[in-house]
Scaffold this active site. Sequence first.
Site, PDB file in Angstrom:
ATOM      1  N   HIS A 146     -24.568 -32.272  10.619  1.00 15.52           N
ATOM      2  CA  HIS A 146     -25.007 -33.566  10.651  1.00 15.52           C
ATOM      3  C   HIS A 146     -26.536 -33.111   9.971  1.00 15.52           C
ATOM      4  O   HIS A 146     -26.397 -33.766   8.997  1.00 15.52           O
ATOM      5  CB  HIS A 146     -25.237 -33.413  11.799  1.00 15.52           C
ATOM      6  CG  HIS A 146     -25.862 -35.383  12.431  1.00 15.52           C
ATOM      7  ND1 HIS A 146     -24.843 -36.848  12.151  1.00 15.52           N
ATOM      8  CD2 HIS A 146     -27.089 -35.669  12.012  1.00 15.52           C
ATOM      9  CE1 HIS A 146     -25.536 -37.349  12.606  1.00 15.52           C
ATOM     10  NE2 HIS A 146     -26.670 -37.751  11.703  1.00 15.52           N
ATOM     11  N   GLU A 147     -27.986 -32.570  10.288  1.00 16.51           N
ATOM     12  CA  GLU A 147     -28.726 -32.645  10.114  1.00 16.51           C
ATOM     13  C   GLU A 147     -28.786 -31.829   8.454  1.00 16.51           C
ATOM     14  O   GLU A 147     -29.689 -32.671   7.913  1.00 16.51           O
ATOM     15  CB  GLU A 147     -29.659 -31.957  11.094  1.00 16.51           C
ATOM     16  CG  GLU A 147     -30.062 -32.303  12.290  1.00 16.51           C
ATOM     17  CD  GLU A 147     -30.442 -33.996  12.608  1.00 16.51           C
ATOM     18  OE1 GLU A 147     -30.881 -34.392  11.124  1.00 16.51           O
ATOM     19  OE2 GLU A 147     -29.593 -34.755  12.938  1.00 16.51           O
ATOM     20  N   HIS A 202     -28.262 -34.239   5.820  1.00 12.87           N
ATOM     21  CA  HIS A 202     -29.626 -35.842   5.798  1.00 12.87           C
ATOM     22  C   HIS A 202     -30.034 -34.562   4.645  1.00 12.87           C
ATOM     23  O   HIS A 202     -30.676 -35.276   3.793  1.00 12.87           O
ATOM     24  CB  HIS A 202     -30.440 -35.664   7.041  1.00 12.87           C
ATOM     25  CG  HIS A 202     -29.727 -36.608   7.840  1.00 12.87           C
ATOM     26  ND1 HIS A 202     -29.092 -37.571   7.824  1.00 12.87           N
ATOM     27  CD2 HIS A 202     -29.723 -36.588   9.037  1.00 12.87           C
ATOM     28  CE1 HIS A 202     -29.471 -38.057   8.651  1.00 12.87           C
ATOM     29  NE2 HIS A 202     -28.982 -37.923   9.498  1.00 12.87           N
TER      30      HIS A 202
END
Length: 636
Positions: free
Chosen positions: A423-424, A427
């Site tokens: 997820h991160e 980003h």
Amino acid sequence: MKKRVCTAVTAATVVFSLLSTPFMPYSTQMLYAAERAPVFKSRAEIPDQYKWKLEHIYANRAAWEADVKKVEKMANVFPKHQGKLAGSVSALKQALDDYVAMMRIHDKVYVYANMSLDVNSSNPALQELADGAEKLNTLVLEKTAWLTPEIVAIPDGRMKEFLASPELAEYKQFLENMVRTKPHALSKEREELLAQSSALAGSPGNIYNMLAKDIKFPTIKDENGKEVQLTRANFVAYMESKDRRVGQAAFEAYYQTLEKFQDTFAQTFAAKVKADNFYAKARHYQSALEASLIPNNIPVKVYDELLETVNKNLPLLHRYMALKKKMLGVKELHMYDIYTPIVPSDTRYIPFEEGKKIVENGLQMMGEDYVKALDEGFHGGWVDVYSTDDKRSGAYQWGAYDTHPYVLFNYQGTLDDVFTIAHEMGHAMQSYYTNRKQPYIASNYPTFTAEVASTMNETLLFKSMYANAKTKQEKMYLLNHYLENFRTTLFRQAQFAEFERAIHEKEQAGESLNAEALKKLYFDINQKYYGDTIISDKEIAMEWARIPHFMNYQYYVYQYATSFAASQALAKQVMEEGKPAVDRIKTNFLEAGSSAPPIEVLKAAGVDMSTAKPIEDAMKIFEESLTELEKLVNEK
């Protein structure tokens, strides 16, 4: 710069996923093996390879202070452009060039100070550093407050000429956004006044963060009957315990402790909501919701359609809760049961090195250069991995235009944490690609698109793991994990969004936002979302007090839900089309930044968020996955 906690702070944008709170999209599994993540009492004990390298930004404090002085000087001379912008293309371009030069340094200063504090929050010297960055930010806001009003005041005909000029091509979208919000721009004097009040407006969030950090929770007995300290960081872990007694004890101890401070939380929250409504009214918006969406070029109907579509599909969530109750084999399903794993699985500890490899393998379909950039991030000082007592909880990605991305974790070695890596780093990849392609002024991609890349990564990781699952048990476990993503991201974020809209409307109507009012409103909405299958324990009425997004940001959480829906569509395209979809998504989305309105960026990538269709399609995927899990459960 982009810090993904998820909304604009100063010139930055924050994107983070507060994994210490159960509202984030990865709650299904916890460790019960003997081996657990290493425990570090201080930052000095953590090996260097697991700490981000802020020295890549500034070698020392002296270098940081030199840039602070440089920005102060640039801010103080910036008003020299005032009154000249409408004169010529070159005059406007020079002002914008100077603005960009100043903000690029400002962002580095701000990021460095705050990230330094985030991993060592009890350090007085770093608190002073962050205070200095905030004061600098206020100065910059004050000295540039005239810029938007003056640009907006440029006559329409003159502005049309400017927008057609090749010299201003880099600033075209930036200028168009200002012109679009012209009805809400204020006079120079009023803009300056609002800029001066920015620090006051941030006070509720700062107070909440300090209060949340200082609250001490009681001890509870773990699975082995041992007294353990309950904390913000380990709360979800104990909620996910296989031992129902442990989950109930953690649930009751946590929320009953928060309730002791309910009036302080309520007053802090009310102050935040009042500030939101005040600024909306000052800028002539009909509501704080409108004030939040319109500047980002998001139609209010997107918010409305999200809540309408989710509410229409709540029977699916109720059906999922019924399946969970059946699989847990309980007479009564309580709120403290919903994070309990319903499918037995391998609960071994996953070392961070192995977690990285799982993510890289799961994202191979995004192409060689994508995976190579991921690997660069893991080994190039981007990531900060392990927890200490004074490290900020959760996970986020941040950075400035002139730095590489930075990612904060609090890695515990669960499968959830592996999905958090995906997820991160999603980003981080969006920031990485955008900053390579776009000029500074178009690099700060809007919050509406900020969660798409991250949740797309999670979906691709799930699909890869599911495709390779060899047993019924593995498939059931992964399906449940996927369904939990839907529950905690699409349904739960919509629930939060509904609560957030309701409290702003109540305050706008003159109603009191005292603790009892907030608790009742939250309890009623929570009960509607989860249905009659589950018992809405009274403690859940305090859950709003542990969601930092409510206190620190305005109308952000709905974008988790819309982004999740968009990411399902894009992930499906990657799996079905392969390289053509990957190339389209990289070019039209990952590299796009804010070079076009967010709805157009996503449309060019392959999903139209101006309609309810992506939400409806996501609900179909949820129903199909739920049906598949039900079928596996009922197989003899």
